[in-house]
Design a protein around this motif. Structure first.
Motif, PDB file in Angstrom:
ATOM      1  N   HIS B  41      43.663  23.827  48.929  1.00  0.00           N
ATOM      2  CA  HIS B  41      43.441  24.260  47.844  1.00  0.00           C
ATOM      3  C   HIS B  41      42.570  25.594  47.686  1.00  0.00           C
ATOM      4  O   HIS B  41      41.504  25.680  48.505  1.00  0.00           O
ATOM      5  N   ARG B  42      42.823  26.490  46.656  1.00  0.00           N
ATOM      6  CA  ARG B  42      42.192  27.686  46.650  1.00  0.00           C
ATOM      7  C   ARG B  42      41.175  27.696  45.888  1.00  0.00           C
ATOM      8  O   ARG B  42      41.003  26.748  44.837  1.00  0.00           O
ATOM      9  N   ILE B  43      39.903  28.263  46.317  1.00  0.00           N
ATOM     10  CA  ILE B  43      38.678  28.290  45.816  1.00  0.00           C
ATOM     11  C   ILE B  43      38.247  29.610  45.504  1.00  0.00           C
ATOM     12  O   ILE B  43      37.957  30.558  46.419  1.00  0.00           O
ATOM     13  N   TYR B  44      37.901  29.907  44.283  1.00  0.00           N
ATOM     14  CA  TYR B  44      37.678  31.341  43.797  1.00  0.00           C
ATOM     15  C   TYR B  44      35.976  31.333  43.660  1.00  0.00           C
ATOM     16  O   TYR B  44      35.445  30.429  42.894  1.00  0.00           O
ATOM     17  N   ASN B  45      35.552  32.412  44.119  1.00  0.00           N
ATOM     18  CA  ASN B  45      34.021  32.629  43.689  1.00  0.00           C
ATOM     19  C   ASN B  45      33.836  33.852  42.621  1.00  0.00           C
ATOM     20  O   ASN B  45      35.123  34.262  42.285  1.00  0.00           O
ATOM     21  N   THR B  46      32.835  34.216  42.517  1.00  0.00           N
ATOM     22  CA  THR B  46      32.410  35.062  41.323  1.00  0.00           C
ATOM     23  C   THR B  46      33.049  36.501  41.616  1.00  0.00           C
ATOM     24  O   THR B  46      33.679  37.253  41.125  1.00  0.00           O
ATOM     25  N   ARG B  47      32.993  36.938  42.963  1.00  0.00           N
ATOM     26  CA  ARG B  47      33.634  38.122  43.516  1.00  0.00           C
ATOM     27  C   ARG B  47      35.107  38.049  43.350  1.00  0.00           C
ATOM     28  O   ARG B  47      35.607  38.926  42.928  1.00  0.00           O
ATOM     29  N   ASP B  48      35.852  37.087  43.555  1.00  0.00           N
ATOM     30  CA  ASP B  48      37.076  37.004  43.286  1.00  0.00           C
ATOM     31  C   ASP B  48      37.291  36.970  41.851  1.00  0.00           C
ATOM     32  O   ASP B  48      38.367  37.731  41.286  1.00  0.00           O
ATOM     33  N   ARG B  49      36.491  36.620  40.882  1.00  0.00           N
ATOM     34  CA  ARG B  49      36.522  36.786  39.447  1.00  0.00           C
ATOM     35  C   ARG B  49      36.354  37.775  39.237  1.00  0.00           C
ATOM     36  O   ARG B  49      37.494  38.616  38.304  1.00  0.00           O
ATOM     37  N   VAL B  50      35.680  38.791  39.642  1.00  0.00           N
ATOM     38  CA  VAL B  50      35.440  40.323  39.231  1.00  0.00           C
ATOM     39  C   VAL B  50      36.958  40.994  39.575  1.00  0.00           C
ATOM     40  O   VAL B  50      37.139  41.642  39.060  1.00  0.00           O
ATOM     41  N   ARG B  51      37.295  40.556  40.843  1.00  0.00           N
ATOM     42  CA  ARG B  51      38.487  41.028  41.246  1.00  0.00           C
ATOM     43  C   ARG B  51      39.597  41.167  40.307  1.00  0.00           C
ATOM     44  O   ARG B  51      40.362  41.914  39.649  1.00  0.00           O
ATOM     45  N   LEU B  52      39.735  39.625  39.853  1.00  0.00           N
ATOM     46  CA  LEU B  52      40.945  39.499  38.978  1.00  0.00           C
ATOM     47  C   LEU B  52      40.751  40.152  37.631  1.00  0.00           C
ATOM     48  O   LEU B  52      41.707  40.931  37.014  1.00  0.00           O
ATOM     49  N   GLN B  53      39.470  40.329  37.034  1.00  0.00           N
ATOM     50  CA  GLN B  53      39.136  41.122  35.583  1.00  0.00           C
ATOM     51  C   GLN B  53      39.637  42.747  36.213  1.00  0.00           C
ATOM     52  O   GLN B  53      40.186  43.227  35.421  1.00  0.00           O
ATOM     53  N   LEU B  54      39.269  43.108  37.163  1.00  0.00           N
ATOM     54  CA  LEU B  54      39.592  44.283  37.820  1.00  0.00           C
ATOM     55  C   LEU B  54      41.296  44.769  37.588  1.00  0.00           C
ATOM     56  O   LEU B  54      41.847  45.634  37.350  1.00  0.00           O
ATOM     57  N   ILE B  55      41.903  43.571  38.211  1.00  0.00           N
ATOM     58  CA  ILE B  55      43.488  43.584  38.232  1.00  0.00           C
ATOM     59  C   ILE B  55      43.905  43.774  36.788  1.00  0.00           C
ATOM     60  O   ILE B  55      44.764  44.581  36.676  1.00  0.00           O
ATOM     61  N   LEU B  56      43.443  42.921  36.076  1.00  0.00           N
ATOM     62  CA  LEU B  56      43.935  42.858  34.670  1.00  0.00           C
ATOM     63  C   LEU B  56      43.570  44.097  33.715  1.00  0.00           C
ATOM     64  O   LEU B  56      44.534  44.640  33.095  1.00  0.00           O
ATOM     65  N   ARG B  57      42.289  44.706  33.933  1.00  0.00           N
ATOM     66  CA  ARG B  57      41.905  46.048  33.612  1.00  0.00           C
ATOM     67  C   ARG B  57      43.068  47.222  34.000  1.00  0.00           C
ATOM     68  O   ARG B  57      43.680  47.764  33.033  1.00  0.00           O
ATOM     69  N   GLY B  58      43.413  46.970  35.084  1.00  0.00           N
ATOM     70  CA  GLY B  58      44.182  47.832  35.926  1.00  0.00           C
ATOM     71  C   GLY B  58      45.796  47.890  35.095  1.00  0.00           C
ATOM     72  O   GLY B  58      46.492  48.699  34.632  1.00  0.00           O
ATOM     73  N   LYS B  59      46.071  46.560  34.869  1.00  0.00           N
ATOM     74  CA  LYS B  59      47.484  46.245  34.196  1.00  0.00           C
ATOM     75  C   LYS B  59      47.432  46.655  32.918  1.00  0.00           C
ATOM     76  O   LYS B  59      48.647  47.136  32.533  1.00  0.00           O
ATOM     77  N   ARG B  60      46.454  46.533  32.144  1.00  0.00           N
ATOM     78  CA  ARG B  60      46.289  46.995  30.756  1.00  0.00           C
ATOM     79  C   ARG B  60      46.470  48.375  30.418  1.00  0.00           C
ATOM     80  O   ARG B  60      46.716  48.970  29.639  1.00  0.00           O
ATOM     81  N   LEU B  61      46.176  48.994  31.676  1.00  0.00           N
ATOM     82  CA  LEU B  61      46.135  50.505  31.700  1.00  0.00           C
ATOM     83  C   LEU B  61      47.530  50.976  32.247  1.00  0.00           C
ATOM     84  O   LEU B  61      47.717  52.179  32.720  1.00  0.00           O
ATOM     85  N   GLY B  62      48.554  50.273  32.547  1.00  0.00           N
ATOM     86  CA  GLY B  62      49.628  50.426  32.884  1.00  0.00           C
ATOM     87  C   GLY B  62      49.876  50.908  34.697  1.00  0.00           C
ATOM     88  O   GLY B  62      51.011  51.245  34.801  1.00  0.00           O
ATOM     89  N   PHE B  63      48.626  50.519  35.383  1.00  0.00           N
ATOM     90  CA  PHE B  63      49.127  50.798  36.726  1.00  0.00           C
ATOM     91  C   PHE B  63      49.656  49.573  37.434  1.00  0.00           C
ATOM     92  O   PHE B  63      49.779  48.414  37.074  1.00  0.00           O
TER      93      PHE B  63
END
Lengths: 126, 126
Positions: B41-63
């Motif tokens: 099973h995958r275990i995500y930590n706060t660092r991973d969470r921040v990364r995911l936020q970055l990913i979604l931010r990037g997506k919202r900007l069309g990257f």
DNA sequence: GCTTACCTTTACGCAAACGTAAACTTAGTA
DNA sequence: TACTAAGTTTACGTTTGCGTAAAGGTAAGC
């Protein structure tokens, strides 16, 4: 009077906006732009040009062609009295989306500033 | 001390950010995020969470995911001394892109303001 | 009328970003 | 221990946004 062109061929616009004619035709397939025809050839006017600018702006912002069509249709419907409420709602949704993007951009620009400072600092200290 | 979670399952994050687990796994396939494993099973930590936020931010900007990966890698490489110049260049390119988007957004927001005013005006005059 | 440049339609191809189904494993709980 | 919810891998399917031939029509200049 003015020396601005009022008519464009597909490759005129393709060159100006640095896209392919294929893309412009594709936008037409998707009903985002509908140039007149002189015989079989497409003739674009200034209105079409503005539309194309809108399309590219939307693309740069990550909107899908379907979403861009929705936005463009809002512009085109200025005349229609009936659906004012609906249009206002659409504008609201789009505005919220753009405002979120504003936040995202400001966040990232700030991150870049911070990161750049760190990088140049460590760079100079070598 | 703090009651903030430091560990998350994939569906924790999926729910929080309103995306599917499939998407998160896909980002992992594309090397944008690499959670630890507890057994299988995958275990995500706060660092991973921040990364995911970055990913979604990037997506919202069309990257694209590839572009987002590039940005994320910039973040991760803070330590590496060597490629400072390259990183600064990448930041410059990204910043220019974001600034263009800022212009696009401001233009559209203004257009919406104008259009909305027209609409509400004609609406009231009925 | 021939060349050349540009235009046209039709249609298959392709990468990106997941959706979705299948078939199974694992972890908590009653 | 058996059920149930959630997780896993594998893999094929789908949509979007064009790219890229193929096969030809058209307009302008010489």
């Amino acid at each position: 009077m003015s020396d601005e062109k009022t008519e464009y061929t597909i490759s005129d616009l393709a060159k100006e906006f640095e896209i392919t004619s294929r893309s412009i035709r594709h936008y037409e397939d998707e009903k985002l732009i509908t140039p007149l025809r002189r015989g079989v050839h497409r003739i674009y006017n200034t209105r079409d040009r503005v539309r194309l600018q809108l399309i590219l702006r939307g693309k740069r912002l990550g909107f899908s062609l379907a979403e861009i069509k929705e936005i463009i249709d809002i512009y085109g419907m200025e005349g229609e009295q009936k659906q004012t409420e609906r249009l206002l709602e659409l504008i609201k949704v789009r505005r919220d989306s753009l405002k979120q993007q504003l936040k995202d951009i400001k966040y990232l620009l700030n991150e870049f500033d911070v990161l750049e400072e760190k990088l140049t600092a460590s760079h100079q200290s070598e």
